[in-house]
Design a protein around this motif. Structure first.
Motif, PDB file in Angstrom:
ATOM      1  N   SER A   1       0.828  -1.214   0.000  1.00 17.93           N
ATOM      2  CA  SER A   1       0.000   0.000   0.000  1.00 17.93           C
ATOM      3  C   SER A   1       0.863   1.266   0.000  1.00 17.93           C
ATOM      4  O   SER A   1       0.544   2.244  -0.676  1.00 17.93           O
ATOM      5  N   ARG A   2       1.991   1.232   0.716  1.00 17.26           N
ATOM      6  CA  ARG A   2       2.876   2.410   0.719  1.00 17.26           C
ATOM      7  C   ARG A   2       3.605   2.552  -0.607  1.00 17.26           C
ATOM      8  O   ARG A   2       3.916   3.655  -1.029  1.00 17.26           O
ATOM      9  N   GLN A   3       3.877   1.414  -1.273  1.00 16.98           N
ATOM     10  CA  GLN A   3       4.461   1.486  -2.610  1.00 16.98           C
ATOM     11  C   GLN A   3       3.505   2.198  -3.560  1.00 16.98           C
ATOM     12  O   GLN A   3       3.925   3.006  -4.386  1.00 16.98           O
ATOM     13  N   ILE A   4       2.235   1.895  -3.427  1.00 13.40           N
ATOM     14  CA  ILE A   4       1.226   2.534  -4.273  1.00 13.40           C
ATOM     15  C   ILE A   4       1.193   4.033  -3.994  1.00 13.40           C
ATOM     16  O   ILE A   4       1.171   4.849  -4.921  1.00 13.40           O
ATOM     17  N   LEU A   5       1.213   4.397  -2.711  1.00 11.00           N
ATOM     18  CA  LEU A   5       1.228   5.818  -2.357  1.00 11.00           C
ATOM     19  C   LEU A   5       2.485   6.488  -2.896  1.00 11.00           C
ATOM     20  O   LEU A   5       2.429   7.604  -3.425  1.00 11.00           O
ATOM     21  N   GLU A   6       3.630   5.792  -2.802  1.00  8.45           N
ATOM     22  CA  GLU A   6       4.875   6.342  -3.311  1.00  8.45           C
ATOM     23  C   GLU A   6       4.796   6.561  -4.823  1.00  8.45           C
ATOM     24  O   GLU A   6       5.210   7.592  -5.345  1.00  8.45           O
ATOM     25  N   LYS A   7       4.212   5.607  -5.533  1.00  5.98           N
ATOM     26  CA  LYS A   7       4.081   5.717  -6.987  1.00  5.98           C
ATOM     27  C   LYS A   7       3.172   6.897  -7.351  1.00  5.98           C
ATOM     28  O   LYS A   7       3.481   7.671  -8.260  1.00  5.98           O
ATOM     29  N   LEU A   8       2.043   7.044  -6.647  1.00  7.79           N
ATOM     30  CA  LEU A   8       1.149   8.183  -6.890  1.00  7.79           C
ATOM     31  C   LEU A   8       1.873   9.498  -6.623  1.00  7.79           C
ATOM     32  O   LEU A   8       1.744  10.456  -7.386  1.00  7.79           O
ATOM     33  N   TYR A   9       2.652   9.521  -5.546  1.00 10.73           N
ATOM     34  CA  TYR A   9       3.418  10.725  -5.200  1.00 10.73           C
ATOM     35  C   TYR A   9       4.411  11.050  -6.306  1.00 10.73           C
ATOM     36  O   TYR A   9       4.547  12.195  -6.722  1.00 10.73           O
ATOM     37  N   GLU A  10       5.104  10.029  -6.803  1.00  8.00           N
ATOM     38  CA  GLU A  10       6.081  10.231  -7.875  1.00  8.00           C
ATOM     39  C   GLU A  10       5.425  10.693  -9.172  1.00  8.00           C
ATOM     40  O   GLU A  10       6.058  11.366  -9.985  1.00  8.00           O
ATOM     41  N   GLU A  11       4.159  10.355  -9.347  1.00  7.77           N
ATOM     42  CA  GLU A  11       3.447  10.791 -10.548  1.00  7.77           C
ATOM     43  C   GLU A  11       2.863  12.187 -10.395  1.00  7.77           C
ATOM     44  O   GLU A  11       2.191  12.688 -11.296  1.00  7.77           O
ATOM     45  N   GLY A  12       3.119  12.818  -9.253  1.00  7.34           N
ATOM     46  CA  GLY A  12       2.751  14.220  -9.092  1.00  7.34           C
ATOM     47  C   GLY A  12       1.498  14.483  -8.280  1.00  7.34           C
ATOM     48  O   GLY A  12       0.963  15.589  -8.318  1.00  7.34           O
ATOM     49  N   PHE A  13       1.023  13.504  -7.518  1.00  2.00           N
ATOM     50  CA  PHE A  13      -0.182  13.693  -6.717  1.00  2.00           C
ATOM     51  C   PHE A  13       0.159  13.678  -5.229  1.00  2.00           C
ATOM     52  O   PHE A  13       1.073  12.980  -4.785  1.00  2.00           O
ATOM     53  N   HIS A  14      -0.602  14.466  -4.461  1.00  2.00           N
ATOM     54  CA  HIS A  14      -0.461  14.441  -3.007  1.00  2.00           C
ATOM     55  C   HIS A  14      -1.097  13.157  -2.476  1.00  2.00           C
ATOM     56  O   HIS A  14      -2.135  12.719  -2.964  1.00  2.00           O
ATOM     57  N   VAL A  15      -0.468  12.581  -1.448  1.00 10.11           N
ATOM     58  CA  VAL A  15      -1.038  11.411  -0.783  1.00 10.11           C
ATOM     59  C   VAL A  15      -1.283  11.696   0.701  1.00 10.11           C
ATOM     60  O   VAL A  15      -1.708  10.818   1.436  1.00 10.11           O
ATOM     61  N   CYS A  16      -1.019  12.928   1.114  1.00 10.85           N
ATOM     62  CA  CYS A  16      -1.229  13.302   2.511  1.00 10.85           C
ATOM     63  C   CYS A  16      -2.704  13.636   2.745  1.00 10.85           C
ATOM     64  O   CYS A  16      -3.464  13.882   1.824  1.00 10.85           O
ATOM     65  N   ARG A  17      -3.058  13.627   4.007  1.00 17.59           N
ATOM     66  CA  ARG A  17      -4.444  13.882   4.379  1.00 17.59           C
ATOM     67  C   ARG A  17      -4.912  15.281   3.990  1.00 17.59           C
ATOM     68  O   ARG A  17      -6.045  15.476   3.568  1.00 17.59           O
ATOM     69  N   GLU A  18      -4.022  16.260   4.091  1.00 18.08           N
ATOM     70  CA  GLU A  18      -4.398  17.651   3.844  1.00 18.08           C
ATOM     71  C   GLU A  18      -4.753  17.927   2.389  1.00 18.08           C
ATOM     72  O   GLU A  18      -5.665  18.692   2.096  1.00 18.08           O
ATOM     73  N   PHE A  19      -4.024  17.304   1.449  1.00 19.08           N
ATOM     74  CA  PHE A  19      -4.191  17.635   0.030  1.00 19.08           C
ATOM     75  C   PHE A  19      -4.452  16.408  -0.837  1.00 19.08           C
ATOM     76  O   PHE A  19      -4.236  16.452  -2.043  1.00 19.08           O
ATOM     77  N   TYR A  20      -4.873  15.303  -0.259  1.00 20.67           N
ATOM     78  CA  TYR A  20      -4.967  14.018  -0.958  1.00 20.67           C
ATOM     79  C   TYR A  20      -5.651  14.144  -2.319  1.00 20.67           C
ATOM     80  O   TYR A  20      -6.728  14.702  -2.443  1.00 20.67           O
ATOM     81  N   GLY A  21      -4.976  13.614  -3.333  1.00 19.50           N
ATOM     82  CA  GLY A  21      -5.553  13.550  -4.668  1.00 19.50           C
ATOM     83  C   GLY A  21      -5.339  14.775  -5.529  1.00 19.50           C
ATOM     84  O   GLY A  21      -5.596  14.735  -6.717  1.00 19.50           O
TER      85      GLY A  21
END
Length: 112
Positions: free
Chosen positions: A72-92
């Motif tokens: 699940s963290r790999q997925i979040l890391e991949k989304l982050y690397e693709e330019g998206f926020h994964v944090c609670r404040e700005f998710y998506g």
């Protein structure tokens, strides 16, 4: 009541109606803008869900990787690397100019 008083009262009511009509038009425009933004966000959200599903299919089944990240963290890391926020404040939302986000990095790499 004399004629002038009636005329003045009608003039005041007309001004109030004009003001109300202007407020209504402004509110209608704002509501339209909110609906458009909502539709855009729903589409972007669906794209993110589709991307997440694709990423989940491509990741290995091993619970932990060499880096110590769960699937699940790999997925979040991949989304982050693709330019998206994964944090609670700005998710998506998109990261502007791929700037770093300490909140996102905390979500991905904490407790390693």
């Amino acid at each position: 009541m004399d004629k002038q008083a009636v005329y003045d009262q009608l003039k005041v009511i007309k001004e109030q109606l004009d003001q109300t009509a202007t407020q209504f038009t402004d509110l209608q425009a704002e509501l339209t803008q909110v609906f458009e933004q909502n539709a855009e966000l729903e589409i972007e959200n669906q794209h993110l869900r589709d991307l997440l599903r694709e990423l989940q299919k491509t990741l290995p089944e091993a619970p932990e990787t060499q880096q110590g990240l769960s699937k699940s963290r790999q997925i979040l890391e991949k989304l982050y690397e693709e330019g998206f926020h994964v944090c609670r404040e700005f998710y998506g939302t998109r990261r502007k100019q791929d700037e770093e986000c300490a909140f996102c990095l905390e979500v991905i790499y904490r407790d390693q």
